[in-house]
Write a protein that holds these residues in place. Structure first.
Motif, PDB file in Angstrom:
ATOM      1  N   LYS A   1       0.819  -1.212   0.000  1.00  0.00           N
ATOM      2  CA  LYS A   1       0.000   0.000   0.000  1.00  0.00           C
ATOM      3  C   LYS A   1       0.854   1.264   0.000  1.00  0.00           C
ATOM      4  O   LYS A   1       0.316   2.371  -0.051  1.00  0.00           O
TER       5      LYS A   1
ATOM      6  N   LEU B   1       2.470   2.372   2.500  1.00  0.00           N
ATOM      7  CA  LEU B   1       2.261   3.040   3.784  1.00  0.00           C
ATOM      8  C   LEU B   1       3.558   3.513   4.422  1.00  0.00           C
ATOM      9  O   LEU B   1       3.651   4.654   4.886  1.00  0.00           O
TER      10      LEU B   1
ATOM     11  N   SER C   1       0.315   3.663  14.245  1.00  0.00           N
ATOM     12  CA  SER C   1      -0.935   3.314  13.567  1.00  0.00           C
ATOM     13  C   SER C   1      -0.655   2.839  12.136  1.00  0.00           C
ATOM     14  O   SER C   1      -1.225   1.840  11.681  1.00  0.00           O
ATOM     15  N   ILE C   2       0.226   3.531  11.442  1.00  0.00           N
ATOM     16  CA  ILE C   2       0.606   3.145  10.086  1.00  0.00           C
ATOM     17  C   ILE C   2       1.289   1.782  10.100  1.00  0.00           C
ATOM     18  O   ILE C   2       1.027   0.934   9.250  1.00  0.00           O
TER      19      ILE C   2
ATOM     20  N   ASP D   1      -1.273  -0.969  10.478  1.00  0.00           N
ATOM     21  CA  ASP D   1      -1.975  -1.139   9.205  1.00  0.00           C
ATOM     22  C   ASP D   1      -1.086  -1.891   8.215  1.00  0.00           C
ATOM     23  O   ASP D   1      -1.534  -2.812   7.531  1.00  0.00           O
ATOM     24  N   TRP D   2       0.195  -1.506   8.158  1.00  0.00           N
ATOM     25  CA  TRP D   2       1.145  -2.197   7.277  1.00  0.00           C
ATOM     26  C   TRP D   2       1.242  -3.679   7.648  1.00  0.00           C
ATOM     27  O   TRP D   2       1.169  -4.551   6.789  1.00  0.00           O
TER      28      TRP D   2
ATOM     29  N   SER E   1      -1.546  -5.714   6.514  1.00  0.00           N
ATOM     30  CA  SER E   1      -1.720  -5.792   5.063  1.00  0.00           C
ATOM     31  C   SER E   1      -0.689  -6.694   4.385  1.00  0.00           C
ATOM     32  O   SER E   1      -0.823  -6.998   3.207  1.00  0.00           O
TER      33      SER E   1
END
Length: 91
Positions: free
Chosen positions: A11, A13, A30-31, A34-35, A38
């Motif tokens: 993504k 990110l 937070s990133i 999410d990474w 994913s």
């Protein structure tokens, strides 16, 4: 023109986190979560190491670099034990 997906940062990110001026440590965490969600991997450590290598020119004080280093140092949580092993502790 479509960009080829990066298997380590599909993504983008992490790449983008390094480009954001004034990004904070909580935003980087937070990133990072999410990474991590994913990317399909049993062990994220080699991927994190690759990301750190890609961004080695970034100052160590950058919050995303610090979060990646913390992620590399983090020990995975213990796996839940079921059945008899879960009911009895080892002596």
């Amino acid at each position: 023109m479509a960009r080829d997906k990066d298997p380590i940062d599909p993504k983008g990110l992490i790449r983008e986190a390094f480009r954001i001026d004034g990004i904070s440590a909580p935003e980087c965490r937070s990133i990072f979560v999410d990474w991590a969600l994913s990317v399909k991997a049993d062990d994220h450590a080699p991927l994190i190491q690759t990301l750190l290598s890609r961004h080695e020119d970034v100052p160590d004080a950058h919050p995303m670099k610090q979060v990646l280093q913390e992620g590399l140092a983090a020990k995975p949580a213990n796996v839940r034990r079921g059945g008899r092993a879960a009911r009895f502790t080892e002596s």
